[in-house]
Design an enzyme around this catalytic site. Structure first.
Site, PDB file in Angstrom:
ATOM      1  N   HIS A 169      68.795  23.026 -21.838  1.00 53.82           N
ATOM      2  CA  HIS A 169      69.147  22.269 -22.982  1.00 53.82           C
ATOM      3  C   HIS A 169      69.745  21.078 -22.843  1.00 53.82           C
ATOM      4  O   HIS A 169      70.497  20.778 -21.525  1.00 53.82           O
ATOM      5  CB  HIS A 169      70.276  23.177 -23.801  1.00 53.82           C
ATOM      6  CG  HIS A 169      71.489  23.539 -23.133  1.00 53.82           C
ATOM      7  ND1 HIS A 169      71.581  24.782 -22.142  1.00 53.82           N
ATOM      8  CD2 HIS A 169      72.713  23.251 -23.039  1.00 53.82           C
ATOM      9  CE1 HIS A 169      72.726  24.729 -21.587  1.00 53.82           C
ATOM     10  NE2 HIS A 169      73.451  23.825 -22.107  1.00 53.82           N
ATOM     11  N   HIS A 182      72.571  18.439 -24.565  1.00 57.07           N
ATOM     12  CA  HIS A 182      73.619  18.143 -25.790  1.00 57.07           C
ATOM     13  C   HIS A 182      73.551  16.747 -26.286  1.00 57.07           C
ATOM     14  O   HIS A 182      73.387  15.684 -25.592  1.00 57.07           O
ATOM     15  CB  HIS A 182      75.175  18.140 -25.083  1.00 57.07           C
ATOM     16  CG  HIS A 182      75.620  19.447 -24.322  1.00 57.07           C
ATOM     17  ND1 HIS A 182      76.338  20.482 -24.867  1.00 57.07           N
ATOM     18  CD2 HIS A 182      74.965  20.056 -23.119  1.00 57.07           C
ATOM     19  CE1 HIS A 182      76.454  21.566 -24.030  1.00 57.07           C
ATOM     20  NE2 HIS A 182      75.796  20.998 -23.145  1.00 57.07           N
TER      21      HIS A 182
HETATM   22  P1  5GP Z   1      76.453  24.495 -21.218  1.00 58.28           P
HETATM   23  O1  5GP Z   1      77.936  24.527 -20.623  1.00 58.28           O
HETATM   24  O2  5GP Z   1      75.310  25.496 -20.774  1.00 58.28           O
HETATM   25  O3  5GP Z   1      75.799  22.986 -20.919  1.00 58.28           O
HETATM   26  O4  5GP Z   1      76.336  24.388 -22.727  1.00 58.28           O
HETATM   27  C1  5GP Z   1      76.380  25.518 -23.464  1.00 58.28           C
HETATM   28  C2  5GP Z   1      76.847  25.095 -24.892  1.00 58.28           C
HETATM   29  O5  5GP Z   1      76.460  26.404 -25.970  1.00 58.28           O
HETATM   30  C3  5GP Z   1      78.157  24.811 -24.847  1.00 58.28           C
HETATM   31  O6  5GP Z   1      78.529  23.750 -25.470  1.00 58.28           O
HETATM   32  C4  5GP Z   1      78.792  25.817 -25.948  1.00 58.28           C
HETATM   33  O7  5GP Z   1      79.782  25.378 -26.793  1.00 58.28           O
HETATM   34  C5  5GP Z   1      77.240  26.410 -26.671  1.00 58.28           C
HETATM   35  N1  5GP Z   1      77.359  27.766 -27.108  1.00 58.28           N
HETATM   36  C6  5GP Z   1      77.812  28.791 -26.511  1.00 58.28           C
HETATM   37  N2  5GP Z   1      77.504  30.024 -27.221  1.00 58.28           N
HETATM   38  C7  5GP Z   1      76.837  29.482 -28.361  1.00 58.28           C
HETATM   39  C8  5GP Z   1      76.238  30.176 -29.536  1.00 58.28           C
HETATM   40  O8  5GP Z   1      76.333  31.410 -29.670  1.00 58.28           O
HETATM   41  N3  5GP Z   1      75.717  29.570 -30.292  1.00 58.28           N
HETATM   42  C9  5GP Z   1      75.445  27.856 -30.104  1.00 58.28           C
HETATM   43  N4  5GP Z   1      75.003  27.375 -31.319  1.00 58.28           N
HETATM   44  N5  5GP Z   1      76.228  27.378 -29.302  1.00 58.28           N
HETATM   45  C10 5GP Z   1      76.653  28.161 -28.347  1.00 58.28           C
END
Ligand code: 5GP
Length: 143
Positions: free
Chosen positions: A102, A104
């Site tokens: 993903h 951001h």
């Molecule tokens: P990463 O740390 O993997 O780059 O980002 C994961 C992102 O997913 C985080 O910014 C976190 O806030 C978001 N996130 C975690 N669980 C959920 C969820 O259940 N729904 C949504 N929409 N975002 C989530």
């Protein structure tokens, strides 16, 4: 690590978990981050099941980038941001917490610090209102 079909974003893509969606097409989905680092923080995922950059199909990657550009423009306008930061983490050591690729999209403002990554949960009504602003911008003719 191999791709886990039960990660949160895979469940969102299958409709097993809800998300506040702002845009979708055949190859991608964009939705609000539930723990935003800035108001309007949005995530873009491919439907393609990649854990991170290293197993991402490049056609899926191109589709993600197209959606990121589209949604980032709308977020920048809807939130009157000074700039847009893109974050993309690969592996726990790099800060990745959900193991479906993903990107951001994070609005930034001069001299305004970010909230913590995976910090406080935002109220669902607030996310709905913010998503509506992004969707309205996406729907604007010429946007
Ligand atoms: P990463 O740390 O993997 O780059 O980002 C994961 C992102 O997913 C985080 O910014 C976190 O806030 C978001 N996130 C975690 N669980 C959920 C969820 O259940 N729904 C949504 N929409 N975002 C989530």
């Amino acid at each position: 690590m191999s791709y886990d079909n039960n990660n949160i974003f895979a469940k969102i893509l299958r409709g097993e978990l809800s998300a506040v969606t702002v845009y979708e097409d055949d190859a991608t989905l964009a939705f609000m981050d539930v723990m935003p680092q800035s108001p309007g923080h949005t995530l873009v995922v491919p439907r393609y099941p990649a854990e991170n950059l290293f197993d991402l199909d490049l056609t899926a990657g191109a589709a993600v980038l197209r959606t990121v550009q589209l949604v980032a423009r709308a977020v920048k306008t809807a939130f009157n941001a000074d700039g847009i930061m893109l974050n993309q983490f690969n592996g726990p050591a790099a800060g990745q917490t959900v193991f479906h690729f993903h990107i951001h999209i994070v609005p930034r403002y001069e001299n305004v610090p970010l909230r913590r990554h995976t910090g406080d949960m935002e109220d669902s009504a607030v996310l709905q209102e913010q998503a509506q602003r992004i969707r309205a911008e996406l729907a604007r003719p010429g946007a």
